[in-house]
Design an enzyme around this catalytic site. Structure first.
Site, PDB file in Angstrom:
ATOM      1  N   ASP A  54       0.850  -1.193   0.000  1.00 38.85           N
ATOM      2  CA  ASP A  54       0.000   0.000   0.000  1.00 38.85           C
ATOM      3  C   ASP A  54       0.885   1.242   0.000  1.00 38.85           C
ATOM      4  OD1 ASP A  54      -3.244   0.292   1.035  1.00 38.85           O
ATOM      5  OD2 ASP A  54      -2.018   2.107   1.043  1.00 38.85           O
ATOM      6  N   TYR A 172     -14.578   8.240 -11.456  1.00 38.67           N
ATOM      7  CA  TYR A 172     -14.540   6.947 -10.749  1.00 38.67           C
ATOM      8  C   TYR A 172     -15.261   5.881 -11.578  1.00 38.67           C
ATOM      9  CZ  TYR A 172     -15.115   3.756  -6.737  1.00 38.67           C
ATOM     10  OH  TYR A 172     -15.098   2.664  -5.897  1.00 38.67           O
ATOM     11  N   LYS A 176     -13.643   2.542 -13.336  1.00 35.83           N
ATOM     12  CA  LYS A 176     -14.097   1.187 -12.971  1.00 35.83           C
ATOM     13  C   LYS A 176     -14.624   0.425 -14.195  1.00 35.83           C
ATOM     14  CE  LYS A 176     -13.087   1.365  -8.584  1.00 35.83           C
ATOM     15  NZ  LYS A 176     -11.974   0.567  -8.058  1.00 35.83           N
ATOM     16  N   THR A 207     -16.192   1.487   4.702  1.00 33.07           N
ATOM     17  CA  THR A 207     -14.728   1.583   4.749  1.00 33.07           C
ATOM     18  C   THR A 207     -14.339   3.052   4.942  1.00 33.07           C
ATOM     19  OG1 THR A 207     -14.425   2.049   2.399  1.00 33.07           O
ATOM     20  CG2 THR A 207     -14.542  -0.282   3.028  1.00 33.07           C
TER      21      THR A 207
HETATM   22  P1  NAD Z   1      -9.967   2.485   1.404  1.00 33.68           P
HETATM   23  O1  NAD Z   1      -9.766   3.941   1.230  1.00 33.68           O
HETATM   24  O2  NAD Z   1     -10.361   1.958   2.735  1.00 33.68           O
HETATM   25  O3  NAD Z   1      -8.667   1.688   0.914  1.00 33.68           O
HETATM   26  C1  NAD Z   1      -8.015   2.037  -0.279  1.00 33.68           C
HETATM   27  C2  NAD Z   1      -6.543   1.785  -0.096  1.00 33.68           C
HETATM   28  O4  NAD Z   1      -5.874   2.124  -1.313  1.00 33.68           O
HETATM   29  C3  NAD Z   1      -5.901   2.639   1.016  1.00 33.68           C
HETATM   30  O5  NAD Z   1      -5.191   1.817   1.916  1.00 33.68           O
HETATM   31  C4  NAD Z   1      -4.981   3.577   0.265  1.00 33.68           C
HETATM   32  O6  NAD Z   1      -3.811   3.939   0.993  1.00 33.68           O
HETATM   33  C5  NAD Z   1      -4.654   2.732  -0.968  1.00 33.68           C
HETATM   34  N1  NAD Z   1      -4.165   3.574  -2.051  1.00 33.68           N
HETATM   35  C6  NAD Z   1      -4.694   4.746  -2.523  1.00 33.68           C
HETATM   36  N2  NAD Z   1      -3.923   5.224  -3.493  1.00 33.68           N
HETATM   37  C7  NAD Z   1      -2.884   4.358  -3.657  1.00 33.68           C
HETATM   38  C8  NAD Z   1      -1.757   4.310  -4.511  1.00 33.68           C
HETATM   39  N3  NAD Z   1      -1.501   5.298  -5.388  1.00 33.68           N
HETATM   40  N4  NAD Z   1      -0.917   3.252  -4.429  1.00 33.68           N
HETATM   41  C9  NAD Z   1      -1.136   2.269  -3.528  1.00 33.68           C
HETATM   42  N5  NAD Z   1      -2.170   2.266  -2.666  1.00 33.68           N
HETATM   43  C10 NAD Z   1      -3.039   3.301  -2.743  1.00 33.68           C
HETATM   44  O7  NAD Z   1     -11.028   2.084   0.293  1.00 33.68           O
HETATM   45  P2  NAD Z   1     -11.967   0.790   0.115  1.00 33.68           P
HETATM   46  O8  NAD Z   1     -13.349   1.271   0.248  1.00 33.68           O
HETATM   47  O9  NAD Z   1     -11.477  -0.349   0.900  1.00 33.68           O
HETATM   48  O10 NAD Z   1     -11.726   0.533  -1.434  1.00 33.68           O
HETATM   49  C11 NAD Z   1     -10.969  -0.577  -1.926  1.00 33.68           C
HETATM   50  C12 NAD Z   1     -11.312  -0.766  -3.396  1.00 33.68           C
HETATM   51  O11 NAD Z   1     -12.698  -1.115  -3.506  1.00 33.68           O
HETATM   52  C13 NAD Z   1     -11.125   0.503  -4.226  1.00 33.68           C
HETATM   53  O12 NAD Z   1     -10.652   0.152  -5.508  1.00 33.68           O
HETATM   54  C14 NAD Z   1     -12.533   1.057  -4.329  1.00 33.68           C
HETATM   55  O13 NAD Z   1     -12.718   1.842  -5.469  1.00 33.68           O
HETATM   56  C15 NAD Z   1     -13.342  -0.241  -4.398  1.00 33.68           C
HETATM   57  N6  NAD Z   1     -14.750  -0.083  -4.008  1.00 33.68           N
HETATM   58  C16 NAD Z   1     -15.091   0.393  -2.777  1.00 33.68           C
HETATM   59  C17 NAD Z   1     -16.435   0.522  -2.452  1.00 33.68           C
HETATM   60  C18 NAD Z   1     -16.902   1.039  -1.117  1.00 33.68           C
HETATM   61  O14 NAD Z   1     -18.103   1.320  -0.958  1.00 33.68           O
HETATM   62  N7  NAD Z   1     -16.045   1.163  -0.120  1.00 33.68           N
HETATM   63  C19 NAD Z   1     -17.420   0.183  -3.386  1.00 33.68           C
HETATM   64  C20 NAD Z   1     -17.023  -0.285  -4.631  1.00 33.68           C
HETATM   65  C21 NAD Z   1     -15.678  -0.422  -4.936  1.00 33.68           C
END
Ligand code: NAD
Length: 265
Positions: A54, A172, A176, A207
């Protein structure tokens, strides 16, 4: 149980986990938080040896420590998915340390600026594409050759936003949708080398990314979710653990929606 009651919190499983991923080297990128952290923990519970990578180095170290404290095996690494060389180094390191990865989960993501499309600054569009789409491209570009000799599974995090669009999330949603296209393409190109490539499209998951949205950003959304609640990261991780296991051996190129029924028609 009411429709909105939570079936489990992911923290205290009522039955022992299987060891279907025993000793499999895994790399979870974006593993310091949210869905990625839950995936790292779940894969380790099922026996995988997990590299937690990360941008947030301390967060990755914390996740790896919690996995080790629970009896699992994990190593933290810093990576920025916008830097192709850095991603290649982490994948090479994972390969050097454990002969892996056999499993890769690409979870790094950002929301970026939220606004109607015409007000979205081009540099904000760029930032989101660089992390959420180019990041997956850079990751797969290194992971696919690393898996070519052994076979493996890659799971990319997409979103329901790729399927339905999402107000004020134009960049976004576009990123995706691109993740779905890269996933399908790689699945076709690398099936003959024993590599399965899949995506997961969650609805709203509890999250830090969602907690950081401006007040009101998800207002009214839950009323459109038949299960009447957001998802726990552990529920997404349970799906990912299935997809990367041999139980899902005939799945590749497919997207797996986990949204409480949001997209049901
Ligand atoms: P989160 O913010 O809790 O975790 C995202 C992580 O990505 C963080 O630890 C951050 O440090 C890391 N990150 C960001 N930029 C980075 C980079 N340049 N290099 C390396 N690491 C990096 O978010 P989440 O909700 O757990 O999301 C995880 C994935 O799931 C994402 O791709 C998000 O788009 C997708 N997602 C989330 C949701 C939701 O509702 N939470 C819904 C659909 C999809």
């Amino acid at each position: 149980m009411s429709a909105s009651a939570r079936p489990f919190d992911g923290a205290a499983p009522s039955v022992p986990r299987s060891d279907r991923l025993r000793d499999r080297p895994a790399l979870v990128i974006g593993g310091a938080s949210g869905i990625g952290a839950a995936c790292a923990a779940r894969l380790a519970e099922e026996g995988a040896v997990v590299v937690v990578a990360d941008l947030d180095e301390d967060g990755a170290a914390g996740v790896a420590e919690r996995i080790a404290a629970a009896g699992g095996s994990a190593l933290p690494r810093r990576v920025d998915v916008t830097d192709p060389d850095g991603v290649a180094r982490v994948v090479a390191e994972a390969a050097g340390l454990r002969g892996g990865p056999r499993i890769a989960v690409n979870c790094a993501g950002v929301n970026g600026p939220l606004s109607p499309l015409a007000d979205l600054p081009p540099e904000g569009f760029d930032t989101v594409l660089k992390v959420n789409l180019y990041g997956v491209f850079h990751a797969m570009r290194s992971q696919l050759p690393a898996m070519a000799g052994t076979g493996g599974v890659i799971v990319n995090l997409a979103s329901v936003a790729a399927h339905s669009g999402f107000r004020h999330h134009g960049a976004y949603a576009a990123a995706k949708q691109g993740v779905l296209a890269l996933t399908r393409t790689a699945a076709r190109e690398y099936a003959a080398q024993g590599i399965r490539v899949l995506s997961v499209s969650p609805g709203v998951v509890d999250t830090p990314m969602v907690a950081a949205l401006p007040p009101g950003a998800t207002d009214g959304l839950l009323a459109t979710v038949p299960l009447g609640r957001t998802a726990e990261p552990a529920e997404v991780a349970a799906l990912v653990a299935f997809l990367v296991s041999d139980d899902a051996s005939y799945l590749t190129g497919s997207d797996h929606v986990i949204d409480g029924g949001y997209l049901a028609k």
